[in-house]
Write a protein that holds these residues in place. Structure first.
Motif, PDB file in Angstrom:
ATOM      1  N   LEU A   1      82.643  69.947 -11.990  1.00 53.78           N
ATOM      2  CA  LEU A   1      82.611  71.158 -12.802  1.00 53.78           C
ATOM      3  C   LEU A   1      83.611  72.189 -12.299  1.00 53.78           C
ATOM      4  O   LEU A   1      83.489  72.707 -11.187  1.00 53.78           O
ATOM      5  N   GLY A   2      84.594  72.477 -13.122  1.00 55.68           N
ATOM      6  CA  GLY A   2      85.586  73.494 -12.801  1.00 55.68           C
ATOM      7  C   GLY A   2      85.811  74.387 -13.993  1.00 55.68           C
ATOM      8  O   GLY A   2      85.646  73.974 -15.145  1.00 55.68           O
ATOM      9  N   GLY A   3      86.183  75.628 -13.748  1.00 55.02           N
ATOM     10  CA  GLY A   3      86.459  76.564 -14.821  1.00 55.02           C
ATOM     11  C   GLY A   3      87.718  76.209 -15.580  1.00 55.02           C
ATOM     12  O   GLY A   3      88.422  75.252 -15.241  1.00 55.02           O
ATOM     13  N   PRO A   4      88.051  76.972 -16.618  1.00 59.23           N
ATOM     14  CA  PRO A   4      89.186  76.644 -17.466  1.00 59.23           C
ATOM     15  C   PRO A   4      90.549  76.911 -16.836  1.00 59.23           C
ATOM     16  O   PRO A   4      91.574  76.463 -17.356  1.00 59.23           O
TER      17      PRO A   4
ATOM     18  N   ILE B   1      81.756  78.875  -7.033  1.00 58.75           N
ATOM     19  CA  ILE B   1      80.989  79.476  -8.126  1.00 58.75           C
ATOM     20  C   ILE B   1      81.073  81.000  -8.065  1.00 58.75           C
ATOM     21  O   ILE B   1      80.898  81.602  -7.009  1.00 58.75           O
ATOM     22  N   PHE B   2      81.332  81.602  -9.231  1.00 55.10           N
ATOM     23  CA  PHE B   2      81.373  83.060  -9.295  1.00 55.10           C
ATOM     24  C   PHE B   2      80.272  83.580 -10.214  1.00 55.10           C
ATOM     25  O   PHE B   2      79.740  82.859 -11.061  1.00 55.10           O
ATOM     26  N   GLY B   3      79.938  84.837 -10.025  1.00 50.66           N
ATOM     27  CA  GLY B   3      78.903  85.514 -10.799  1.00 50.66           C
ATOM     28  C   GLY B   3      78.585  86.818 -10.108  1.00 50.66           C
ATOM     29  O   GLY B   3      79.026  87.059  -8.977  1.00 50.66           O
TER      30      GLY B   3
ATOM     31  N   ASP C   1      77.599  86.622  -6.457  1.00 55.98           N
ATOM     32  CA  ASP C   1      78.248  85.555  -5.681  1.00 55.98           C
ATOM     33  C   ASP C   1      78.646  86.002  -4.278  1.00 55.98           C
ATOM     34  O   ASP C   1      78.640  87.190  -3.941  1.00 55.98           O
ATOM     35  N   GLN C   2      78.995  85.008  -3.464  1.00 60.78           N
ATOM     36  CA  GLN C   2      79.538  85.258  -2.132  1.00 60.78           C
ATOM     37  C   GLN C   2      81.030  84.927  -2.100  1.00 60.78           C
ATOM     38  O   GLN C   2      81.591  84.645  -1.043  1.00 60.78           O
ATOM     39  N   PHE C   3      81.649  85.007  -3.244  1.00 64.88           N
ATOM     40  CA  PHE C   3      83.053  84.635  -3.402  1.00 64.88           C
ATOM     41  C   PHE C   3      83.883  85.877  -3.747  1.00 64.88           C
ATOM     42  O   PHE C   3      84.491  86.495  -2.868  1.00 64.88           O
ATOM     43  N   LEU C   4      83.881  86.298  -4.990  1.00 63.55           N
ATOM     44  CA  LEU C   4      84.646  87.479  -5.377  1.00 63.55           C
ATOM     45  C   LEU C   4      84.075  88.746  -4.747  1.00 63.55           C
ATOM     46  O   LEU C   4      84.819  89.675  -4.412  1.00 63.55           O
TER      47      LEU C   4
ATOM     48  N   HIS D   1      81.758  79.592 -13.552  1.00 62.31           N
ATOM     49  CA  HIS D   1      80.714  80.593 -13.710  1.00 62.31           C
ATOM     50  C   HIS D   1      79.336  79.997 -13.444  1.00 62.31           C
ATOM     51  O   HIS D   1      79.021  78.889 -13.891  1.00 62.31           O
ATOM     52  N   VAL D   2      78.488  80.747 -12.751  1.00 63.07           N
ATOM     53  CA  VAL D   2      77.160  80.270 -12.382  1.00 63.07           C
ATOM     54  C   VAL D   2      76.328  79.886 -13.600  1.00 63.07           C
ATOM     55  O   VAL D   2      75.560  78.910 -13.562  1.00 63.07           O
ATOM     56  N   MET D   3      76.474  80.610 -14.703  1.00 63.53           N
ATOM     57  CA  MET D   3      75.702  80.286 -15.904  1.00 63.53           C
ATOM     58  C   MET D   3      76.124  78.941 -16.488  1.00 63.53           C
ATOM     59  O   MET D   3      75.291  78.188 -17.006  1.00 63.53           O
ATOM     60  N   ASP D   4      77.423  78.630 -16.389  1.00 68.91           N
ATOM     61  CA  ASP D   4      77.898  77.341 -16.887  1.00 68.91           C
ATOM     62  C   ASP D   4      77.377  76.201 -16.022  1.00 68.91           C
ATOM     63  O   ASP D   4      77.017  75.134 -16.523  1.00 68.91           O
ATOM     64  N   VAL D   5      77.356  76.413 -14.712  1.00 66.53           N
ATOM     65  CA  VAL D   5      76.824  75.394 -13.800  1.00 66.53           C
ATOM     66  C   VAL D   5      75.346  75.148 -14.089  1.00 66.53           C
ATOM     67  O   VAL D   5      74.881  74.007 -14.163  1.00 66.53           O
ATOM     68  N   ALA D   6      74.590  76.233 -14.272  1.00 65.69           N
ATOM     69  CA  ALA D   6      73.156  76.106 -14.550  1.00 65.69           C
ATOM     70  C   ALA D   6      72.917  75.361 -15.856  1.00 65.69           C
ATOM     71  O   ALA D   6      72.030  74.495 -15.944  1.00 65.69           O
TER      72      ALA D   6
END
Length: 321
Positions: free
Chosen positions: A216-219, A158-160, A163-166, A192-197
């Protein structure tokens, strides 16, 4: 759509990166929200996620059954977002992922909760060699055994903005002379965190989804090397990307994770190296965003809005890398 009338939802782990957005998504739908966390005093800002009095905080350690029962009193729905990426001296994968999830599912069933959503992760597998993935898989089994109609949501990384990723890659790019690459050909589907929420909120309020699992995966599917190259370009950093053999990565990780024993965030763990060796993408034929009526957001559209903080000169620095 068989939508539940707005009532009371208990969100376990609601003060985290994903939880804050889930609370807002449920508040917009008119639900009263009870945030169940270990340290309510550190989550006071979440009271502003809804109207005055709409969001309340309650003390809850999910490893204690009595705390969970109290947190679910009067709840119409429950969402479990509790998860850790690495172990510390007092927080273990088995206790939080498996035992805690079982406590929530059993208490929810006993309390007559109408809908339960369990956030898991892509790659969750009770037979995995990685403790994180194994306990996430075992948690799914424990939840479904106690609450057969539970909805399982499995996001990719998850990114945003928080996040602890990017952010981790960005920090590395700004501080290190070279960028180490572990399992650079492994594929991820950042979401994206908003999409997950939003996905979690829609699943929570729609009874048609009871018992379903959503991946759930991004495009866009990215390799780890492609993500690192993107972060370097976006932050304007000229760094050589150096591939680390898995054996070397595990040796470095075994030392890097030592700070976790005293509660510090490790740069890398052996468990994470193991997971990086496996693709983290949505399985063919799996239910996902489309089934929830959501079009996921691409990583580039969001990441450029916060990776600037790692440029030499900040937001208005020219990117020349």
């Amino acid at each position: 759509m068989a939508e539940l009338a707005p009532g009371l939802v208990t969100i376990f782990g609601g003060s985290g990166f994903v939880g804050a957005q889930v609370a807002r998504a449920m508040a917009r739908r008119g639900w009263r929200i009870r945030i169940a966390v270990r340290k309510p005093a550190l989550a006071h800002e979440l009271r502003m996620a809804g109207d005055v009095g709409q969001v309340q905080l309650t003390l809850c350690d999910i490893t204690k059954k009595e705390d969970v029962v109290a947190a679910l009193q009067g709840a119409d729905a429950a969402i479990n977002l509790v998860g850790i990426l690495y172990e510390t001296g007092g927080r273990k994968f088995d206790a939080l992922h498996v035992d805690g999830s079982r406590n929530i599912a059993e208490a929810a069933a006993a309390a007559g909760v109408k809908q339960l959503v369990q956030m898991s992760a892509l790659g969750a597998d009770a037979n995995s060699d990685a403790a994180y993935a194994r306990t996430k898989g075992e948690a799914e089994q424990a939840v479904r055994a106690a609450f057969p109609g539970a909805i399982v949501v499995r996001p990719s990384v998850i990114f945003g903005s928080e996040d602890q990723f990017l952010n981790r890659f960005g920090n590395m790019a700004s501080r290190m002379p070279v960028m180490p690459v572990v399992e650079g050909n492994s594929r991820l589907q950042p979401v994206h965190v908003m999409d997950v929420a939003e996905a979690i909120a829609r699943a929570t309020v729609d009874t048609r989804f009871s018992g379903e699992t959503f991946e759930l995966g991004g495009p866009t599917v990215w390799t780890i090397k492609e993500i690192i190259d993107y972060v370097l370009a976006e932050t304007g950093r000229s760094r050589m990307a150096v591939a680390l053999p898995t054996i070397a990565a595990k040796a470095i990780a075994s030392l890097a994770q030592i700070p976790a024993a005293i509660g510090l965030t490790p740069a890398l763990t052996v468990d994470q190296v193991k997971m990086l060796g496996t693709d983290n993408v949505v399985a063919e034929g799996a239910k996902g965003f489309a089934d929830l009526g959501i079009e996921p957001t691409g990583m580039k559209a969001i990441a450029e809005g916060y990776l600037w903080r790692y440029r030499d000169g900040g937001q208005y620095a020219a990117v020349t890398a």
